[in-house]
Design a protein around this motif. Structure first.
Motif, PDB file in Angstrom:
ATOM      1  N   LEU A 124      -1.937  -4.869  36.523  1.00 21.96           N
ATOM      2  CA  LEU A 124      -3.353  -4.596  36.263  1.00 21.96           C
ATOM      3  C   LEU A 124      -4.233  -5.336  37.261  1.00 21.96           C
ATOM      4  CD1 LEU A 124      -5.799  -3.609  34.650  1.00 21.96           C
ATOM      5  CD2 LEU A 124      -5.411  -5.543  33.083  1.00 21.96           C
ATOM      6  N   ARG A 128      -3.627  -6.317  40.281  1.00 24.06           N
ATOM      7  CA  ARG A 128      -3.578  -5.673  41.604  1.00 24.06           C
ATOM      8  C   ARG A 128      -4.501  -4.466  41.644  1.00 24.06           C
ATOM      9  NH1 ARG A 128       1.922  -6.601  41.265  1.00 24.06           N
ATOM     10  NH2 ARG A 128       2.330  -4.444  40.659  1.00 24.06           N
ATOM     11  N   ARG A 129      -4.472  -3.654  40.595  1.00 21.02           N
ATOM     12  CA  ARG A 129      -5.312  -2.453  40.563  1.00 21.02           C
ATOM     13  C   ARG A 129      -6.790  -2.799  40.462  1.00 21.02           C
ATOM     14  NH1 ARG A 129      -0.623  -1.082  37.728  1.00 21.02           N
ATOM     15  NH2 ARG A 129       0.561   0.547  38.795  1.00 21.02           N
ATOM     16  N   GLU A 165      -7.868  -3.758  43.898  1.00 22.41           N
ATOM     17  CA  GLU A 165      -7.860  -2.622  44.818  1.00 22.41           C
ATOM     18  C   GLU A 165      -8.951  -1.599  44.536  1.00 22.41           C
ATOM     19  OE1 GLU A 165      -3.933  -1.030  44.330  1.00 22.41           O
ATOM     20  OE2 GLU A 165      -2.983  -2.675  45.426  1.00 22.41           O
ATOM     21  N   HIS A 166      -9.295  -1.405  43.250  1.00 18.42           N
ATOM     22  CA  HIS A 166     -10.136  -0.268  42.866  1.00 18.42           C
ATOM     23  C   HIS A 166     -11.475  -0.626  42.219  1.00 18.42           C
ATOM     24  CE1 HIS A 166      -6.811   2.373  43.820  1.00 18.42           C
ATOM     25  NE2 HIS A 166      -6.019   1.645  43.049  1.00 18.42           N
ATOM     26  N   SER A 190     -11.673   2.403  33.316  1.00 21.82           N
ATOM     27  CA  SER A 190     -10.706   2.735  34.370  1.00 21.82           C
ATOM     28  C   SER A 190      -9.348   3.120  33.789  1.00 21.82           C
ATOM     29  CB  SER A 190     -10.540   1.554  35.326  1.00 21.82           C
ATOM     30  OG  SER A 190      -9.875   0.491  34.681  1.00 21.82           O
ATOM     31  N   HIS A 206      -6.422   2.451  34.945  1.00 15.35           N
ATOM     32  CA  HIS A 206      -5.460   1.344  35.006  1.00 15.35           C
ATOM     33  C   HIS A 206      -5.682   0.348  33.870  1.00 15.35           C
ATOM     34  CE1 HIS A 206      -8.726   0.444  37.933  1.00 15.35           C
ATOM     35  NE2 HIS A 206      -8.714  -0.736  37.355  1.00 15.35           N
ATOM     36  N   SER A 266      -3.003  -0.302  30.792  1.00 20.34           N
ATOM     37  CA  SER A 266      -2.505  -1.649  30.520  1.00 20.34           C
ATOM     38  C   SER A 266      -2.711  -2.030  29.054  1.00 20.34           C
ATOM     39  CB  SER A 266      -3.166  -2.676  31.435  1.00 20.34           C
ATOM     40  OG  SER A 266      -4.514  -2.861  31.088  1.00 20.34           O
TER      41      SER A 266
END
Length: 99
Positions: A25, A27-28, A31-32, A69, A71, A75
């Motif tokens: 989670l 990392r996402r 990134e986003h 989101s 992601h 999660s």
């Protein structure tokens, strides 16, 4: 800016699975979610099943984008069987100190 502190207790034996879900989670999020300024997981040194997320968002829109989101939603589904009770979430306004 908006700060969030979310406290969770993880079921006994589920700690490594929980950390793996949060690692993916995180990392996402990085990134986003450009409106997320900080996303950290902390753990109590004395109560190793007690964790706190410390999060910082640029504004309410960034916080809403996080909550909506895909992601984050995925999660939550993955964490459902790992948590020992409901999370406690606190929303805080950041105090600007002459910055």
């Amino acid at each position: 800016m908006i700060a969030v502190i979310a406290e969770v207790r993880v079921k006994d034996g589920a700690e490594s699975d929980f950390v793996a879900v949060v690692e993916a989670l995180s990392r996402r999020v990085h990134e986003h979610e450009p409106g997320n300024l900080m996303y950290r997981l902390t753990r109590s040194p004395s109560e190793t099943r007690q964790y706190k997320f410390i999060e910082l968002y640029a504004d309410g829109a960034a916080l809403r984008a996080h909550g909506e989101s895909p992601h984050f939603r995925a999660s939550l589904d993955s964490m459902e069987g790992l948590l020992d009770g409901a999370p406690r979430i606190e929303y805080l306004d950041v105090v600007h100190l002459g910055e």
